[in-house]
Design an enzyme around this catalytic site. Structure first.
Site, PDB file in Angstrom:
ATOM      1  N   THR A  72      -6.024 -34.403  10.228  1.00  0.00           N
ATOM      2  CA  THR A  72      -7.236 -34.055  10.979  1.00  0.00           C
ATOM      3  C   THR A  72      -8.488 -34.300  10.145  1.00  0.00           C
ATOM      4  OG1 THR A  72      -6.019 -32.422  12.280  1.00  0.00           O
ATOM      5  CG2 THR A  72      -8.414 -32.168  12.175  1.00  0.00           C
ATOM      6  N   GLN A 179       1.518 -41.002  12.509  1.00  0.00           N
ATOM      7  CA  GLN A 179       2.860 -41.147  13.095  1.00  0.00           C
ATOM      8  C   GLN A 179       3.580 -42.391  12.590  1.00  0.00           C
ATOM      9  OE1 GLN A 179       4.558 -39.034  15.056  1.00  0.00           O
ATOM     10  NE2 GLN A 179       2.889 -37.572  15.234  1.00  0.00           N
ATOM     11  N   SER A 199      -0.721 -37.980   6.880  1.00  0.00           N
ATOM     12  CA  SER A 199      -0.473 -36.539   6.786  1.00  0.00           C
ATOM     13  C   SER A 199       0.923 -36.324   6.213  1.00  0.00           C
ATOM     14  CB  SER A 199      -0.573 -35.911   8.173  1.00  0.00           C
ATOM     15  OG  SER A 199      -0.197 -34.549   8.105  1.00  0.00           O
ATOM     16  N   ALA A 200       1.055 -35.409   5.247  1.00  0.00           N
ATOM     17  CA  ALA A 200       2.349 -35.209   4.579  1.00  0.00           C
ATOM     18  C   ALA A 200       3.389 -34.554   5.475  1.00  0.00           C
ATOM     19  CB  ALA A 200       2.147 -34.369   3.314  1.00  0.00           C
ATOM     20  N   HIS A 201       2.951 -33.620   6.334  1.00  0.00           N
ATOM     21  CA  HIS A 201       3.965 -32.840   7.061  1.00  0.00           C
ATOM     22  C   HIS A 201       4.652 -33.612   8.182  1.00  0.00           C
ATOM     23  CE1 HIS A 201       1.997 -31.387  10.894  1.00  0.00           C
ATOM     24  NE2 HIS A 201       0.903 -31.711  10.239  1.00  0.00           N
ATOM     25  N   CYS A 325      -1.031 -29.755  20.440  1.00  0.00           N
ATOM     26  CA  CYS A 325      -2.338 -29.137  20.640  1.00  0.00           C
ATOM     27  C   CYS A 325      -2.564 -28.781  22.101  1.00  0.00           C
ATOM     28  CB  CYS A 325      -3.443 -30.085  20.203  1.00  0.00           C
ATOM     29  SG  CYS A 325      -2.964 -31.130  18.831  1.00  0.00           S
TER      30      CYS A 325
HETATM   31  C1  LIG Z   1      -0.269 -34.675  13.555  1.00  0.00           C
HETATM   32  C2  LIG Z   1      -1.271 -35.729  13.776  1.00  0.00           C
HETATM   33  C3  LIG Z   1      -2.580 -35.626  13.284  1.00  0.00           C
HETATM   34  C4  LIG Z   1      -3.072 -34.385  12.584  1.00  0.00           C
HETATM   35  O1  LIG Z   1      -2.541 -34.247  11.294  1.00  0.00           O
HETATM   36  P1  LIG Z   1      -2.589 -32.800  10.599  1.00  0.00           P
HETATM   37  O2  LIG Z   1      -2.103 -33.074   9.195  1.00  0.00           O
HETATM   38  O3  LIG Z   1      -1.643 -31.929  11.362  1.00  0.00           O
HETATM   39  O4  LIG Z   1      -3.983 -32.323  10.635  1.00  0.00           O
HETATM   40  C5  LIG Z   1      -3.453 -36.672  13.498  1.00  0.00           C
HETATM   41  N1  LIG Z   1      -3.069 -37.775  14.161  1.00  0.00           N
HETATM   42  C6  LIG Z   1      -1.826 -37.917  14.642  1.00  0.00           C
HETATM   43  C7  LIG Z   1      -1.453 -39.173  15.352  1.00  0.00           C
HETATM   44  C8  LIG Z   1      -0.884 -36.905  14.483  1.00  0.00           C
HETATM   45  O5  LIG Z   1       0.332 -37.050  14.983  1.00  0.00           O
END
Ligand SMILES: *Cc1c(COP(=O)(O)O)cnc(C)c1O
Length: 386
Positions: A72, A179, A199-201, A325
C-alpha cells in the site's frame, strides 16, 4: 474438521525458514542499522543482504530497492511521489479500472488536489488494451501505472508492451507487482519498468514490510519525511526483522519459482476443470491462459456469494469474495464490474487462491463441499431456473 486455506492472494503464512532468519533480529541482534557500533553493523549487514535478495527477485540493482511498510505504501508513494512533484493541478496520470484500492485511492487523492487521472477500461477477460493507453497519453501525462497481475481475476497484463508505450513517450512506468512477484518471472530491465511495488506477506514473508523499486534517475519526491534512511528517500528506523524476513522470502521465491509455477498451475487447472465438470451453471472469470498460477475466480449463478463464502467457512474452507478490502463492506467487486459482468453475477462470484501448501486433496474436498452447498443454496434461491 479439515481446514483448507484458499486465500493466498489475501495473505500467505510465513515460511519456517523465513521465521528462523527473522527471530534473532527481534532479540539478540537488536541494533539500529544507522548506529556506528557492532550492534548497528550487524543489523546493517542483514538489511544489505535482504536488499540484494529482493533486487535479485526482479532483476534490479540493490541500490534501486527502497523498503516501505508494504504494498500500500509503495503504491501511494509511486503515485503521489511522481505526480506530487509536478506543479499544482498539472499532473495527468493514467491507470486502469482494475487496480488495487491502494492505487485507485491514491489517484482519487490526486484528483482532489486538482490533478487529472484517466482510468483505462479492460476487456471482458480483464486485460488493459495497449492501444487505449496510447490514446490516453497527453502532454501533461507524467505517470502510467498498470498492475502486473490482478489480485481478483489473475489477469497478467501485457506489461512489456504497455511499458514500451510509456517509455517511448518519455513517461514514467510503474507497476503494482504485489501479486505477480513469486508467481511469475519478473525482470524490470528487460520489461522497461521504472517503478515496481512489492509486498512481503504475499510471498510467504511477514506483514508490514514491502518495497518500491525506483530505477536510477527516476524523478520522484519523498513520501515519508524524517531521518536519512533508505538513501535519504524513505525515513524511519528500518523494520529490521521484517526486512530480513522479506529478503529470505524473496530468495526462496526466486529459487522455487519454476517448481511453484508448475505445481500451482497444475492444481489450478485441475480445480477449474472439476468446477466446470461437477457443478452446473458455473463460469470462470478471466483468461484460462494469461492467468496467475494460483488464481481461480468463479461465478456460481443464482447464488449470493457472501452466503456461499460463509457456508464454506463453516466447513473449514477459506475463500474470498474478491479483494479482502471489500468483503465485509458488501461493495460489489470493481474488477468484475469493470469486466462487464452483470451485477447479479458480480455478487455470485468467489475467488479461490492457491499456494505452496495447497494439495490435490484440498481441492477435491473443496469441490465436494461446494457441490453440496451450491445445491442447497440454489434450492432456496428465487432465481434458480427449473
Ligand atoms: C495485497 C495487495 C496490495 C497491498 O499490499 P499490503 O502489503 O497489504 O499493503 C497492493 N496491491 C495488490 C495487487 C495486492 O494484492
Amino acid at each position: 474438521m479439515r481446514q483448507v486455506y484458499l486465500d493466498y492472494a489475501a495473505t500467505t503464512p510465513v515460511k519456517e525458514e523465513v521465521l528462523a532468519e527473522m527471530l534473532p533480529f527481534f532479540s539478540l541482534q537488536y541494533g539500529n542499522p544507522s548506529s556506528l557500533h557492532k550492534f548497528g553493523y550487524t543489523a546493517r549487514e542483514a538489511v544489505d543482504l535482504a536488499r540484494e535478495r529482493v533486487a535479485a527477485l526482479i532483476g534490479a540493482k540493490a541500490s534501486e530497492i527502497y523498503f516501505t511498510s508494504g504494498g500500500t505504501e509503495s503504491d501511494n508513494w509511486a503515485v503521489e511521489g511522481v505526480a506530487g512533484a509536478q506543479p499544482a493541478g498539472r499532473a495527468h496520470v493514467i491507470t486502469s479500472k482494475i487496480e488495487h484500492h491502494a492505487l485507485l485511492h491514491s489517484c482519487a487523492a490526486l484528483e482532489e488536489k486538482g490533478h487529472s487521472v484517466s482510468y483505462l477500461e479492460v476487456d471482458p477477460t480483464g486485460f488493459v488494451q495497449p492501444h487505449a493507453l496510447k490514446q490516453a497519453i497527453n502532454e501533461r501525462t507524467c505517470l502510467v501505472s498498470i498492475m502486473f497481475a490482478n489480485n481478483e481475476v489473475g489477469s497478467i497484463q501485457p506489461i512489456a508492451e504497455l511499458a514500451k508505450i510509456a517509455n517511448s513517450a518519455g513517461i514514467i512506468f510503474h507497476t503494482d507487482a504485489v501479486q505477480a512477484a513469486g508467481n511469475l518471472p519478473i525482470n524490470v530491465q528487460q520489461l522497461g519498468i521504472d517503478m515496481l511495488s512489492l509486498s512481503a506477506h504475499k510471498i510467504y514473508g511477514p506483514k508490514g514490510i514491502g518495497a518500491l523499486y525506483i530505477k536510477e534517475g527516476t524523478a520522484i519526491s519523498n513520501f515519508i519525511h524524517g531521518g536519512s534512511q533508505e538513501h535519504k528517500r524513505r525515513a524511519g528506523t528500518e523494520n529490521v526483522p521484517g526486512i530480513v524476513g522479506f529478503g529470505k522470502a524473496a530468495e526462496l521465491a526466486a529459487r522455487n519459482l519454476n517448481d511453484h509455477i508448475k505445481k500451482t498451475t497444475t492444481l489450478r487447472d485441475y480445480f477449474i476443470d472439476r468446477l466446470l465438470a461437477d457443478i452446473p451453471d458455473v463460469q470462470i472469470n478471466g483468461s484460462r491462459e494469461q492467468r496467475l498460477p494460483g488464481n481461480v475466480n468463479a461465478t456460481f449463478n443464482y447464488i449470493e456469494g457472501e452466503a456461499l463464502l460463509l457456508d464454506l467457512d463453516i466447513n473449514g474452507i477459506a475463500a474470498s469474495t474478491g479483494s479482502a478490502c471489500s468483503s465485509g463492506s458488501f461493495a460489489p467487486s470493481h474488477v468484475l464490474t469493470a469486466m462487464g459482468l452483470p451485477i447479479e453475477q458480480v455478487y455470485s462470484s468467489l475467488r479461490f487462491s492457491l499456494g505452496d501448501f495447497t494439495t490435490k486433496e484440498d481441492i477435491d474436498h473443496t469441490v465436494s463441499v461446494l457441490n453440496a452447498t451450491v445445491k442447497r443454496l440454489r434450492a432456496f434461491s428465487p432465481f434458480t431456473q427449473e
